[in-house]
Design a protein around this motif. Structure first.
Motif, mmCIF file in Angstrom:
data_model
loop_
_atom_site.group_PDB
_atom_site.id
_atom_site.type_symbol
_atom_site.label_atom_id
_atom_site.label_comp_id
_atom_site.label_asym_id
_atom_site.label_seq_id
_atom_site.Cartn_x
_atom_site.Cartn_y
_atom_site.Cartn_z
ATOM 1 N N SER A 285 52.293 38.568 44.479
ATOM 2 C CA SER A 285 53.558 39.006 43.895
ATOM 3 C C SER A 285 53.559 40.524 43.719
ATOM 4 N N ALA A 286 52.428 41.083 43.291
ATOM 5 C CA ALA A 286 52.329 42.533 43.108
ATOM 6 C C ALA A 286 52.438 43.265 44.443
ATOM 7 N N PRO B 224 58.297 35.209 41.541
ATOM 8 C CA PRO B 224 57.145 36.105 41.361
ATOM 9 C C PRO B 224 56.384 35.767 40.082
ATOM 10 N N ALA B 225 55.069 36.021 40.113
ATOM 11 C CA ALA B 225 54.213 35.713 38.966
ATOM 12 C C ALA B 225 53.218 36.860 38.772
ATOM 13 N N GLU B 226 52.289 36.676 37.839
ATOM 14 C CA GLU B 226 51.278 37.714 37.571
ATOM 15 C C GLU B 226 50.094 37.512 38.505
ATOM 16 N N ASP B 227 50.313 37.681 39.804
ATOM 17 C CA ASP B 227 49.235 37.515 40.769
ATOM 18 C C ASP B 227 49.306 38.635 41.801
ATOM 19 N N ARG C 37 41.359 47.010 37.329
ATOM 20 C CA ARG C 37 41.655 46.200 36.147
ATOM 21 C C ARG C 37 41.903 44.743 36.538
ATOM 22 N N ARG C 38 42.652 44.521 37.635
ATOM 23 C CA ARG C 38 42.915 43.151 38.077
ATOM 24 C C ARG C 38 41.608 42.451 38.429
ATOM 25 N N LYS D 210 56.772 33.176 46.647
ATOM 26 C CA LYS D 210 56.477 34.272 45.723
ATOM 27 C C LYS D 210 57.668 35.214 45.558
ATOM 28 N N ALA E 291 48.282 47.543 43.892
ATOM 29 C CA ALA E 291 48.341 46.149 43.438
ATOM 30 C C ALA E 291 46.950 45.588 43.144
ATOM 31 N N GLY F 181 47.482 33.770 43.750
ATOM 32 C CA GLY F 181 48.508 32.965 43.105
ATOM 33 C C GLY F 181 48.832 31.690 43.845
#
Length: 401
Positions: free
Chosen positions: A212-213, A206-209, A111-112, A202, A107, A157
């Motif tokens: 959530s991952a 869930p979101a792009e954070d 890249r994140r 979350k 997670a 997030g």
């Protein structure tokens, strides 16, 4: 680590001096012997390791456990937290450590982290927009503290309107007020309630954070438990804020106290990556690595440490060891800092190291570009630091520009 053994030296340490100038204390102990019986500022006993090679080897020694289950009663253990905040990587050995780190790494990807560079830059610029017209400010309160809090909350997030007083909570845990012991308990309760509500939200939305991952990540049938999720969220918040705010503050002060090095960095901002490594070595936010407990009798620097007793590895002493770093008390942004230990070594190397480097690089670059003539607004000797042997950080940094 040596095969032969010698009696340990008993460290005579003045707690006031240790908090005021840990480098002088640890350097004196390092030259007196590699390993000492030591009583910290909280009055609890431990074994202190002071020389670079011994510290580096000990950081990667599997016989030195982070799991408090191996600790004897009566020694220094660090924070006393409930299981829902304690089930994190700083309290785990393999195989649990291997499993959890593998899951989190899926997670918390490079890249994140890389995608955060522009948000970090925007946050730094927004904070400096508010500071720039003032001519003077406390850089801790107005810049070094809010920057990492904003970044960590974006990473996890946490919406802006839902961000409570994280700084107050972490202050209460790291440097508890002896006159108000209830503040630490209140901080723990607040953290538990906050992260429980955040995880619930979350899961529902869930979101792009990162959080959530982390909830979604799994390795075949393996996934993070509820306590592991909450503990890791706490660790990311706590370590991501606590260490980064002090790294930015300490680095800024070190540069202000060394005009030649400050001018060199202003003249060549491309040197910022190497500069951050040297600044982390010179005055990092963690004088001591996370405490360890031998699973068997272990010989370090010729001294045998009994199983179950607490071992403290002094990064502050190791980073000023002239056997490894020539003229270690001098800030040198051109120094070869290969092998510095500010972000750990071995399997417990800091998972958030790329983010800490990124934030500090962006913070210092923006600060030096936007605030010409930056200098201390008070005598250096009057600056106050957090009263803790666990962390080295400024309570305020008044500057003018």
């Amino acid at each position: 680590m040596d095969a032969s053994t010698t009696p340990p030296a008993q460290a005579a340490v003045d707690p006031v001096e240790l908090l005021a100038d840990p480098y002088a204390v640890y350097s004196r102990l390092r030259e007196a012997g590699p390993v000492h019986r030591f009583t910290g500022t909280d009055g609890l006993p431990a074994w202190l390791v002071t020389r670079y090679e011994d510290v580096r080897q000990a950081l990667a020694d599997p016989r030195l456990s982070l799991d408090k289950a191996h600790a004897k009663p009566g020694g220094y253990h660090g924070f006393a937290l409930p299981p829902a905040l304690d089930a994190n990587l700083l309290n785990m050995d393999p195989p649990d450590h291997t499993r959890v780190r593998r899951l989190v790494s899926q997670a918390f990807t490079p890249r994140r982290t890389a995608l955060l560079r522009e948000p970090v830059r925007r946050t730094a610029d927004a904070l400096l927009d508010a500071i720039e017209p003032l001519g003077r400010t406390d850089l801790i309160a107005s810049y070094a503290a809010p920057l990492p809090i904003t970044v960590i909350c974006e990473l996890l997030g946490v919406a802006e309107e839902d961000r409570p007083d994280f700084r107050g909570w972490t202050d209460a845990l790291v440097a508890p007020d002896p006159a108000r012991p209830e503040r630490a308990r209140e901080a723990v309760r607040s953290l538990l309630a906050f992260f429980a509500a955040l995880l619930t939200r979350k899961r529902a939305e869930p979101a792009e954070d990162l959080l959530s991952a982390m909830i979604a990540v799994r390795d075949e049938e393996d996934r993070l438990s509820e306590d592991e999720l909450m503990s890791l969220a706490f660790l990311i918040l706590f370590a991501g804020y606590e260490n980064t705010v002090h790294l930015i503050g300490n680095a800024t002060l070190a540069l202000l106290l060394d005009p030649a090095q400050l001018a060199a960095l202003r003249d060549d901002p491309a040197r910022i990556g190497a500069a951050v490594e040297e600044l982390a070595r010179y005055d990092g936010p963690a004088p001591l690595a996370i405490r360890r407990f031998p699973t068997q009798d272990v010989t370090i620097g010729g001294v045998t440490v009994p199983a179950g007793e607490t071992v403290l590895l002094s990064l502050a002493a190791a980073h000023r060891d002239p056997r490894r770093f020539p003229e270690p008390d001098r800030l040198d942004l051109g120094r070869d800092t290969t092998g510095h230990l500010a972000l750990g070594h071995g399997i417990h190397y800091c998972l958030g190291a790329p983010l800490a480097r990124l934030e500090t690089e962006v913070a210092l670059t923006a600060l030096l570009a936007r605030l010409p003539g930056l200098e201390l607004d008070v005598p250096a000797e009057t600056l106050r630091r957090r009263p803790s042997m666990r962390t080295r950080g400024l309570l305020e940094l008044p500057v003018r520009f």
